[in-house]
Design a protein around this motif. Sequence first.
Motif, PDB file in Angstrom:
ATOM      1  N   VAL A  43       0.872  -1.167   0.104  1.00 46.82           N
ATOM      2  CA  VAL A  43      -0.041  -0.162  -0.004  1.00 46.82           C
ATOM      3  C   VAL A  43       0.796   1.327  -0.032  1.00 46.82           C
ATOM      4  N   LEU A  44       2.188   1.220   1.013  1.00 47.53           N
ATOM      5  CA  LEU A  44       2.795   2.342   0.912  1.00 47.53           C
ATOM      6  C   LEU A  44       3.672   2.703  -0.490  1.00 47.53           C
ATOM      7  N   ILE A  45       3.893   1.660  -1.317  1.00 45.94           N
ATOM      8  CA  ILE A  45       4.517   1.908  -2.659  1.00 45.94           C
ATOM      9  C   ILE A  45       3.290   2.289  -3.629  1.00 45.94           C
ATOM     10  N   LYS A  46       2.212   2.120  -3.334  1.00 48.59           N
ATOM     11  CA  LYS A  46       0.987   2.883  -4.255  1.00 48.59           C
ATOM     12  C   LYS A  46       0.795   4.320  -3.934  1.00 48.59           C
ATOM     13  N   TYR A  47       1.009   4.537  -2.541  1.00 48.34           N
ATOM     14  CA  TYR A  47       1.062   5.944  -2.188  1.00 48.34           C
ATOM     15  C   TYR A  47       2.139   6.795  -2.836  1.00 48.34           C
ATOM     16  N   LEU A  48       3.405   6.134  -2.687  1.00 50.06           N
ATOM     17  CA  LEU A  48       4.397   6.763  -3.173  1.00 50.06           C
ATOM     18  C   LEU A  48       4.294   6.988  -4.537  1.00 50.06           C
ATOM     19  N   TYR A  49       3.976   6.142  -5.502  1.00 47.01           N
ATOM     20  CA  TYR A  49       3.910   6.457  -6.920  1.00 47.01           C
ATOM     21  C   TYR A  49       2.852   7.371  -7.064  1.00 47.01           C
ATOM     22  N   LYS A  50       1.545   7.376  -6.358  1.00 43.74           N
ATOM     23  CA  LYS A  50       0.682   8.312  -6.646  1.00 43.74           C
ATOM     24  C   LYS A  50       0.914   9.500  -6.162  1.00 43.74           C
ATOM     25  N   GLY A  51       1.592   9.922  -5.101  1.00 40.67           N
ATOM     26  CA  GLY A  51       2.233  11.130  -4.734  1.00 40.67           C
ATOM     27  C   GLY A  51       3.110  11.492  -5.869  1.00 40.67           C
ATOM     28  N   MET A  52       4.069  10.861  -6.396  1.00 39.74           N
ATOM     29  CA  MET A  52       4.914  11.453  -7.237  1.00 39.74           C
ATOM     30  C   MET A  52       4.284  11.737  -8.605  1.00 39.74           C
ATOM     31  N   SER A  53       3.031  11.298  -8.854  1.00 37.30           N
ATOM     32  CA  SER A  53       2.271  11.647 -10.088  1.00 37.30           C
ATOM     33  C   SER A  53       1.430  12.792  -9.899  1.00 37.30           C
ATOM     34  N   VAL A  54       1.190  13.287  -8.834  1.00 41.48           N
ATOM     35  CA  VAL A  54       0.355  14.796  -8.609  1.00 41.48           C
ATOM     36  C   VAL A  54       1.279  15.670  -8.214  1.00 41.48           C
ATOM     37  N   PRO A  55       0.717  17.054  -8.558  1.00 40.87           N
ATOM     38  CA  PRO A  55       1.456  18.191  -7.950  1.00 40.87           C
ATOM     39  C   PRO A  55       2.043  18.532  -6.399  1.00 40.87           C
ATOM     40  N   PRO A  62       7.101  -5.198  -3.541  1.00 39.00           N
ATOM     41  CA  PRO A  62       5.958  -4.039  -3.618  1.00 39.00           C
ATOM     42  C   PRO A  62       5.812  -3.315  -4.835  1.00 39.00           C
ATOM     43  N   VAL A  63       6.916  -3.327  -5.595  1.00 41.13           N
ATOM     44  CA  VAL A  63       6.809  -2.765  -7.071  1.00 41.13           C
ATOM     45  C   VAL A  63       6.355  -3.647  -7.933  1.00 41.13           C
ATOM     46  N   VAL A  64       6.283  -4.997  -7.701  1.00 42.70           N
ATOM     47  CA  VAL A  64       5.846  -5.987  -8.764  1.00 42.70           C
ATOM     48  C   VAL A  64       4.302  -5.873  -8.404  1.00 42.70           C
ATOM     49  N   HIS A  65       3.979  -6.110  -7.009  1.00 39.21           N
ATOM     50  CA  HIS A  65       2.686  -5.900  -6.773  1.00 39.21           C
ATOM     51  C   HIS A  65       1.767  -4.761  -6.987  1.00 39.21           C
ATOM     52  N   TYR A  66       2.347  -3.687  -7.074  1.00 38.95           N
ATOM     53  CA  TYR A  66       1.948  -2.420  -7.537  1.00 38.95           C
ATOM     54  C   TYR A  66       1.426  -2.623  -8.957  1.00 38.95           C
ATOM     55  N   LEU A  67       2.495  -3.156  -9.852  1.00 39.55           N
ATOM     56  CA  LEU A  67       2.274  -3.284 -11.176  1.00 39.55           C
ATOM     57  C   LEU A  67       1.137  -4.127 -11.513  1.00 39.55           C
ATOM     58  N   SER A  68       1.001  -5.093 -10.668  1.00 40.94           N
ATOM     59  CA  SER A  68       0.002  -6.161 -11.041  1.00 40.94           C
ATOM     60  C   SER A  68      -1.237  -6.056 -10.558  1.00 40.94           C
ATOM     61  N   ASP A  69      -1.099  -5.241  -9.352  1.00 37.23           N
ATOM     62  CA  ASP A  69      -2.770  -4.953  -8.699  1.00 37.23           C
ATOM     63  C   ASP A  69      -3.445  -4.091  -9.328  1.00 37.23           C
ATOM     64  N   ARG A  70      -4.795  -4.552  -9.435  1.00 40.72           N
ATOM     65  CA  ARG A  70      -5.840  -3.404 -10.316  1.00 40.72           C
ATOM     66  C   ARG A  70      -6.383  -2.462  -9.211  1.00 40.72           C
ATOM     67  N   ARG A  71      -6.282  -2.590  -7.891  1.00 44.13           N
ATOM     68  CA  ARG A  71      -6.885  -1.640  -7.231  1.00 44.13           C
ATOM     69  C   ARG A  71      -5.915  -0.365  -6.916  1.00 44.13           C
ATOM     70  N   THR A  72      -6.396   0.506  -7.044  1.00 41.27           N
ATOM     71  CA  THR A  72      -5.819   1.885  -6.870  1.00 41.27           C
ATOM     72  C   THR A  72      -6.220   2.774  -5.751  1.00 41.27           C
ATOM     73  N   VAL A  73      -5.152   3.662  -5.304  1.00 38.64           N
ATOM     74  CA  VAL A  73      -5.292   4.457  -4.159  1.00 38.64           C
ATOM     75  C   VAL A  73      -5.580   5.861  -4.601  1.00 38.64           C
TER      76      VAL A  73
END
Length: 153
Positions: free
Chosen positions: A106-118, A142-153
């Motif tokens: 979940v943390l890696i999802k928030y990191l990627y999402k955070g890096m994509s928003v202003p 976590p990176v592999v799970h982020y890439l393969s998980d359909r759930r988004t934060v």
Amino acid sequence: MEDWRRIDIDAFDPESGRLTAADLIPPNQAQVTLQELQPKIQQIRSMSTSGDMISAIQLATSDPPYGADDSTKAQYLQAVLEALGQTRQADISNIIKQLSPKQHDVLIKYLYKGMSVPEGQKQGGILLSWFEKLTQEAGVNPVVHYLSDRRTV
């Protein structure tokens, strides 16, 4: 049968269904409203402002609002980014060690999402520090799970 290469064989198989948009919706996503999520957002913010960063990050990554609408997810993301941004560099490794593997995902999802928003791009250095420490601790799982998980934060 002179143009046999263009025959749609799926049309002859009744069990072969077409992939629809409904098939792409992740299972078991309960709808979450902002009113239901507001106490948790306030709790994350109060923990992070009081300096209890471990509890704030654990709470933020324990049960993310996958079934919320985009505006609710954005407000939750803002609270998570505030907690991540208020953490001292020296404490990041200790916090990550206390998270479970699911919380790493979940943390890696928030990191990627955070890096994509202003809002998160303004804190890019701290988010990259979190990313570096997380991949050092948990590897690339976590990176592999982020890439393969359909759930988004």
